[in-house]
Design a protein around this motif. Structure first.
Motif, short mmCIF file in Angstrom:
data_model
loop_
_atom_site.label_atom_id
_atom_site.label_comp_id
_atom_site.label_asym_id
_atom_site.label_seq_id
_atom_site.Cartn_x
_atom_site.Cartn_y
_atom_site.Cartn_z
N ARG A 69 0.82 -1.22 0.00
CA ARG A 69 0.00 0.00 0.00
C ARG A 69 0.85 1.26 0.00
NH1 ARG A 69 -3.38 -3.08 3.38
NH2 ARG A 69 -2.51 -2.15 5.29
N LEU A 70 2.08 1.17 0.49
CA LEU A 70 2.96 2.33 0.48
C LEU A 70 3.20 2.84 -0.94
CD1 LEU A 70 5.61 1.24 3.14
CD2 LEU A 70 3.79 2.94 3.43
N PHE A 71 3.19 1.94 -1.91
CA PHE A 71 3.43 2.34 -3.30
C PHE A 71 2.20 2.96 -3.94
CE2 PHE A 71 6.47 -0.96 -2.27
CZ PHE A 71 7.65 -0.40 -2.72
N GLU A 72 1.08 2.86 -3.26
CA GLU A 72 -0.15 3.49 -3.75
C GLU A 72 -0.43 4.81 -3.05
OE1 GLU A 72 -3.02 0.52 -2.94
OE2 GLU A 72 -2.23 -0.92 -4.41
N THR A 73 0.14 4.98 -1.85
CA THR A 73 -0.22 6.14 -1.03
C THR A 73 0.89 7.18 -0.91
OG1 THR A 73 0.48 4.98 0.99
CG2 THR A 73 -1.84 4.76 0.33
N PHE A 74 2.11 6.91 -1.40
CA PHE A 74 3.16 7.92 -1.28
C PHE A 74 2.76 9.15 -2.11
CE2 PHE A 74 4.54 5.90 -5.21
CZ PHE A 74 5.17 6.90 -5.92
N LYS A 75 3.24 10.31 -1.67
CA LYS A 75 2.77 11.57 -2.26
C LYS A 75 3.73 12.16 -3.28
CE LYS A 75 -0.02 12.86 1.75
NZ LYS A 75 -1.28 12.54 1.04
N HIS A 76 5.04 11.92 -3.13
CA HIS A 76 6.00 12.60 -3.99
C HIS A 76 7.05 11.66 -4.58
CE1 HIS A 76 4.21 16.24 -2.43
NE2 HIS A 76 4.52 15.87 -1.19
N THR A 77 7.76 10.92 -3.71
CA THR A 77 8.89 10.11 -4.17
C THR A 77 8.93 8.75 -3.49
OG1 THR A 77 10.37 11.04 -2.48
CG2 THR A 77 10.33 12.15 -4.63
N ALA A 78 9.36 7.76 -4.25
CA ALA A 78 9.66 6.43 -3.72
C ALA A 78 10.99 6.02 -4.34
CB ALA A 78 8.56 5.44 -4.07
N TRP A 79 11.94 5.61 -3.50
CA TRP A 79 13.30 5.32 -4.00
C TRP A 79 13.86 4.13 -3.26
CZ3 TRP A 79 18.22 4.97 -2.06
CH2 TRP A 79 19.27 5.01 -2.99
N ARG A 80 14.61 3.29 -4.01
CA ARG A 80 15.16 2.08 -3.40
C ARG A 80 16.66 1.96 -3.65
NH1 ARG A 80 13.54 -4.36 -4.29
NH2 ARG A 80 15.05 -5.14 -2.77
N LEU A 81 17.37 1.42 -2.65
CA LEU A 81 18.74 0.96 -2.80
C LEU A 81 18.72 -0.56 -2.79
CD1 LEU A 81 21.81 1.59 -2.93
CD2 LEU A 81 21.83 1.40 -0.43
N GLU A 82 19.33 -1.19 -3.81
CA GLU A 82 19.42 -2.65 -3.91
C GLU A 82 20.89 -3.05 -3.84
OE1 GLU A 82 17.38 -4.17 -7.34
OE2 GLU A 82 15.59 -2.96 -6.97
N THR A 83 21.25 -3.87 -2.87
CA THR A 83 22.67 -4.18 -2.65
C THR A 83 23.01 -5.66 -2.72
OG1 THR A 83 22.38 -4.32 -0.24
CG2 THR A 83 22.88 -2.15 -1.16
N ARG A 84 22.03 -6.53 -2.84
CA ARG A 84 22.32 -7.96 -2.78
C ARG A 84 22.79 -8.49 -4.13
NH1 ARG A 84 20.74 -10.03 1.98
NH2 ARG A 84 20.88 -12.18 1.23
N ARG A 85 23.44 -9.65 -4.09
CA ARG A 85 23.92 -10.29 -5.32
C ARG A 85 22.79 -10.99 -6.07
NH1 ARG A 85 29.20 -11.37 -6.02
NH2 ARG A 85 28.78 -13.48 -6.78
#
Length: 244
Positions: free
Chosen positions: A84-100
């Motif tokens: 639901r966070l991806f439906e309700t955020f207002k401005h920005t959503a950003w991810r860091l991916e570090t796994r192999r």
């Protein structure tokens, strides 16, 4: 063995001193400040031993960046609340991916197709793509920085190929070689609207075990600093692919 220190925060506007760091192994707080060396000052300190050192820091540093509890109790959410966070955020959503690699990718039929043909298919009607397309068309920003090994793992090559599908719905996908990400924490997280962090925890088989929400302002700022550092160093996926 050297400590594993994590930068906690600073009120400095210029050179980063004074500052706090946290020992990831022991939980101890390392205070960086101006040394107190005057013998008359040191003589006033209670329980000051011959091997001790004293530093002076502004009170605000400890108030703003010091831990607020002896032992923090993580707040965890289920997958439905996380989605639901991806439906309700207002401005920005950003991810860091570090796994192999990620178990969820290896279980994806698109991954099997990539192994067989070298190219990943995409269904634009998948809920993820439908939602992200709607969010970016509404003017919101969604992005990621992925840390890649040299040579890249099969899972990382799959995601690099798949990045074109993410970009097609408006995601800003960027890459960073692991040797250029040495100062970044080996954590996977989403940060929403610079106010809420969803920290992803994994087991040794690359499965998500739990999702921890972080809203304490000092902690959120720390992750925002990581985001800014990663974005500064990373390059767009198509530029990265051309040099891989």
């Amino acid at each position: 063995m050297a400590r594993q220190l994590r930068f906690t925060g600073t009120d400095s506007k210029v050179d980063g001193c004074p500052a706090l760091h946290t020992d990831e192994g022991t939980g101890e707080i390392i205070v960086q400040g101006t040394p107190v060396t005057d013998p008359d000052d040191l003589a006033q300190l209670n329980h000051f031993g011959p091997d001790d050192a004293a530093v002076a820091v502004p009170r605000e540093l400890l108030v703003n960046w010091g831990p607020k509890e002896v032992e923090r109790v993580p707040e965890r959410v289920d997958r439905a609340a996380f989605r639901r966070l991806f439906e309700t955020f207002k401005h920005t959503a950003w991810r860091l991916e570090t796994r192999r690699g990620y178990a969820s990718d290896r279980e994806d039929p698109d991954f099997q197709e990539f192994l067989a043909t070298g190219s990943s298919p995409c269904d634009p009607d998948e809920p993820w793509f439908v939602n992200i397309k709607a969010q970016t068309e509404a003017g919101k920003r969604v992005g990621r920085v992925r840390v890649a090994d040299r040579p890249m793992t099969t899972e990382q090559r799959f995601l690099l190929d798949y990045a074109r599908h993410n970009a097609a719905v408006g995601e800003d996908i960027r890459y960073l070689w692991r040797e250029d990400a040495a100062d970044l924490p080996a954590e996977d997280f989403w940060i929403f609207d610079s106010r809420l962090v969803a920290l992803l925890h994994f087991d040794d088989a690359d499965n998500i075990t739990n999702i921890e929400l972080i809203t304490a302002p000092a902690e959120v700022v720390r992750y925002a600093i990581v985001r800014d550092e990663a974005m500064h160093r990373a390059v767009p996926f198509h530029q990265f692919a051309a040099t891989e």
